[in-house]
Scaffold this active site. Structure first.
Site, PDB file in Angstrom:
ATOM      1  N   ALA A  49       0.860  -1.194   0.000  1.00 43.37           N
ATOM      2  CA  ALA A  49       0.000   0.000   0.000  1.00 43.37           C
ATOM      3  C   ALA A  49       0.890   1.236   0.000  1.00 43.37           C
ATOM      4  O   ALA A  49       1.916   1.276   0.686  1.00 43.37           O
ATOM      5  CB  ALA A  49      -0.911   0.011   1.223  1.00 43.37           C
ATOM      6  N   GLU A  50       0.486   2.242  -0.765  1.00 45.57           N
ATOM      7  CA  GLU A  50       1.308   3.435  -0.977  1.00 45.57           C
ATOM      8  C   GLU A  50       1.702   4.126   0.329  1.00 45.57           C
ATOM      9  O   GLU A  50       2.729   4.805   0.400  1.00 45.57           O
ATOM     10  CB  GLU A  50       0.579   4.464  -1.855  1.00 45.57           C
ATOM     11  CG  GLU A  50       0.336   4.027  -3.276  1.00 45.57           C
ATOM     12  CD  GLU A  50      -1.055   3.437  -3.428  1.00 45.57           C
ATOM     13  OE1 GLU A  50      -1.362   2.438  -2.732  1.00 45.57           O
ATOM     14  OE2 GLU A  50      -1.827   3.987  -4.229  1.00 45.57           O
ATOM     15  N   ASN A  51       0.867   3.997   1.346  1.00 46.83           N
ATOM     16  CA  ASN A  51       1.174   4.659   2.617  1.00 46.83           C
ATOM     17  C   ASN A  51       2.206   3.895   3.439  1.00 46.83           C
ATOM     18  O   ASN A  51       2.351   4.147   4.635  1.00 46.83           O
ATOM     19  CB  ASN A  51      -0.102   4.911   3.427  1.00 46.83           C
ATOM     20  CG  ASN A  51      -0.918   3.666   3.679  1.00 46.83           C
ATOM     21  OD1 ASN A  51      -1.016   2.802   2.808  1.00 46.83           O
ATOM     22  ND2 ASN A  51      -1.500   3.551   4.842  1.00 46.83           N
ATOM     23  N   SER A  91       8.241   4.066   0.188  1.00 48.64           N
ATOM     24  CA  SER A  91       7.108   3.330  -0.377  1.00 48.64           C
ATOM     25  C   SER A  91       6.962   3.627  -1.868  1.00 48.64           C
ATOM     26  O   SER A  91       6.697   2.722  -2.672  1.00 48.64           O
ATOM     27  CB  SER A  91       5.823   3.714   0.364  1.00 48.64           C
ATOM     28  OG  SER A  91       4.740   2.985  -0.129  1.00 48.64           O
TER      29      SER A  91
END
Lengths: 214, 219, 214, 219
Positions: A49-51, A91
């Site tokens: 996940a990008e976060n 990320s």
């Protein structure tokens, strides 16, 4: 024979079947997020996940929500055993640096040159919602798209050229739609699979781009 | 089940091709995966480009690799003139490219992060900039630098699990995490083996997604 | 009155007196490394080493060496309570990104325009030893130099312009020599302090660059 | 003795000037230092530029700041059209700059790392590239991007010590460590206080050298 276009879960499940163990995969918001639900728990696929979450697991039980753990859709999730955290720049280094085996995105349109349009319906939209789609689209080793084969009005989404603002050029490798699975090859779209009852002719009728067979 | 552990040195270094660019972790004697370098020597690959912080001292594994004539090119931040690398270079038997240490690290980080070029003031006003593209940004002369990717990274870990998640001990971290990101094939040797989930998620320094093979080499 | 030029420890101690609590400081190899020995233990100065150590402490006791902990000179050190580790790219992000309150380097020459030459005695040296000096020189908020006032042959090191290959241009802020402390200001070198018995005239005689007074 | 703890919100946000660029950590509701933003509201600074991952939802601290007319410009990766930021922008009462999320993070990382510019393929083939400098590198069109520094960063930590060393909990890490590097003045609120030395050196995510003030705000 009647045809029954796949619903959102059906498309997600079709895509999930083709994701092998060991891949690092980012799932975009919308239908792609559903894909994780159709990967068997004993098949170790690592969702990013990008976060900054590596190893996103399924949703928690209602009484076991960790308020510090969300995915890129800001939904509460769990962390799979073996998962880890990185900061936002790292990320996106993962996303942009070619480390994702696969990114699955939704789209408004995909074109036979591999272009994808998934962030704006018009260049004149006053308020922009880019998010991380452009980073993911240029950076993943493979970009697959999951989307309805046509718009609600029956307009084709599988296009000769995209009409909406592009997210990235020449990046899409495969499309899972409500009707078929199409691979992007240098010659254009190649039909890999169709839902039961669908014919090439009927599929072509719902598609602007020329369809090839393997 | 994902299991990146290999169970022999031969498996760890299998398939490294002649002509490969090898990113070699470590600083001084700390964090350098000497057993993997010895494995590479036994494996036989030659015509190598080695990227490391320095050209290696007497008795180092780099020196052994150099002495066998297996290295065509060395990319690093300094070479001692009296070292084997220094002597080979002066005899015309080794190509050497010297890069400021921060730029060396940043170029590998760029390779791992998908940055296709960057500007830095480092070295811009020096003879290292001769004949190269510069640009003034914010009143400061900057050099354009490009990513430095590797075919293979050899790294030393302190603890690792079967997903390839890695922690480092003290200053043995150094270039290892950066190189792990920058190579197509990252081979880690680890001093300790952790069960999956044993390494706390917040404390993993190199996520396993950057590591392809792990070999347990106890201290 | 006879003059007694400072030795290496004397220069290091002179420099150490001017480093206030709370600064983040990188010490180059050679005389600068000695500076840490003259900062009192109760003055919390944080020493940074290029190999990713933040909070370098003094040398360990002979029977308490941690083989995994060295500084940028590859000497075994300790970690001060509160110290931490970062990887090499982050370590040089600290150096290049303006986070060092101070870097102290040795040098062959310093010029009145702030140029420093400390990595090569000639552009024709066949084997180069750059290390991290160029990164540190351009990145620190303050660059101080500690060096003998002249060469062993009595040639000046405080120059109008550097004759050796530059490490960086217009970066030096202060020089501690065996004879004096000189600040770099827009007008050039300004004498801040001299060792006992030294006169401005005698100092100028050992200096190529013009010396100013405050 | 270095002690970065401040003991009141007023001390935490003291001196933030009108016209400042504020880097605001957090993603969704996680890792966002809402108490510090409320402190900033009380402190009174105005004409601010806010850098955040998104334009803020209903009920968020960003929305409160926007509703008070204290923000001149918002730099983020997306704004919901129906949000207050979206409405203010459409009324011409707020400048909005939309940046791909990875580029946003990388531009702040560049500011913290002394990188004066970098190239990325992200957005290069899109209308975000219109009128901007591009360059083909390795056959790929790339956009030139510049650093994005802040005057102030507001971040949320899980644990912190008096040197300002910081750890984060789970996905609350997000943009916080990047912003801590990129600002002149980094103000952290921490949920827990650690004695110096209590945080293991290998597990510190943001070294205290990037943090100027720490305020303890228990959960």
């Amino acid at each position: 024979m009647d045809i029954s276009p796949l619903d959102r879960n059906g498309m997600a499940a079709w895509c999930a079947r083709d994701i092998p163990e060991g891949w690092l995969v980012n799932l975009g918001i919308g239908i792609p997020t559903l894909v994780a639900d159709f990967v068997p728990a004993d098949r170790e696929v690592i969702f990013h996940a990008e976060n900054g979450v590596i190893g996103v697991g399924p949703a928690p039980a209602a009484d076991a929500v960790n308020p510090f753990l969300i995915n890129a859709s800001t939904t509460h999730v769990t962390l799979r055993t073996g998962g880890s955290y990185v900061h936002h720049a790292d990320s996106f280094a993962i996303a942009r640096g070619g480390h994702l085996d696969l990114c699955v995105l939704g789209a408004f349109e995909v074109a036979e040159n591999g272009d994808i349009a998934n962030w704006a319906r018009s260049a004149d939209e006053p308020v922009k919602q880019v998010g991380g789609a452009m980073d993911l689209a240029i950076g993943a080793r493979r970009l697959w798209v999951v989307m309805e084969h046509t718009t609600k009005d029956g307009e084709p989404r599988i296009r000769h050229r995209c009409s909406y603002p592009l997210t990235a050029k020449a990046v899409v490798r495969r499309v899972y739609t409500s009707l078929a699975v199409l691979d992007l090859e240098p010659r254009g779209f190649v039909v890999r699979a169709m839902i039961p009852g669908m014919t090439l002719e009927a599929l072509q009728a719902r598609t602007e781009a020329k369809l090839h067979t393997a | 089940m994902i299991d990146k552990f290999v169970h022999s040195m031969a498996d760890a270094v299998a398939g490294i091709a002649d002509g490969s660019t090898i990113l070699l972790g470590g600083f001084g004697d700390v964090g350098i995966p000497t057993p993997l370098l010895d494995g590479l020597i036994a494996q036989g690959a030659t015509d190598l480009t080695i990227v490391a912080v320095a050209g290696g001292r007497d008795g180092s594994a780099i020196e052994r690799l150099l002495s066998l004539g297996r290295v065509r090119r060395l990319i690093c931040s300094f070479v001692r003139p009296a070292s084997l690398a220094g002597r080979l270079f002066q005899r015309g038997e080794l190509e050497v490219e010297i890069i400021p240490q921060g730029t060396l690290a940043e170029r590998m980080r760029a390779a791992g992060a998908g940055i296709t070029g960057f500007y830095t003031p480092t070295g811009a006003d020096t003879l290292l900039a001769e004949g190269r593209e510069t640009r003034e940004i914010g009143g400061r002369l900057c050099l354009l630098e490009y990513p430095l990717p590797g075919d293979v990274a050899l790294i030393e870990a302190w603890s690792a699990d079967r997903w390839g998640n890695v922690t480092y001990r003290d200053s043995a971290r150094n270039l290892n995490p950066v190189m792990a990101m920058a190579a197509q094939l990252t081979i880690a040797m680890t001093r300790n083996v952790a069960a999956l989930g044993e390494l706390a998620p917040e404390t993993i320094v190199t996520p396993g997604i950057f590591v392809n093979r792990v070999l347990h080499v106890p201290l």
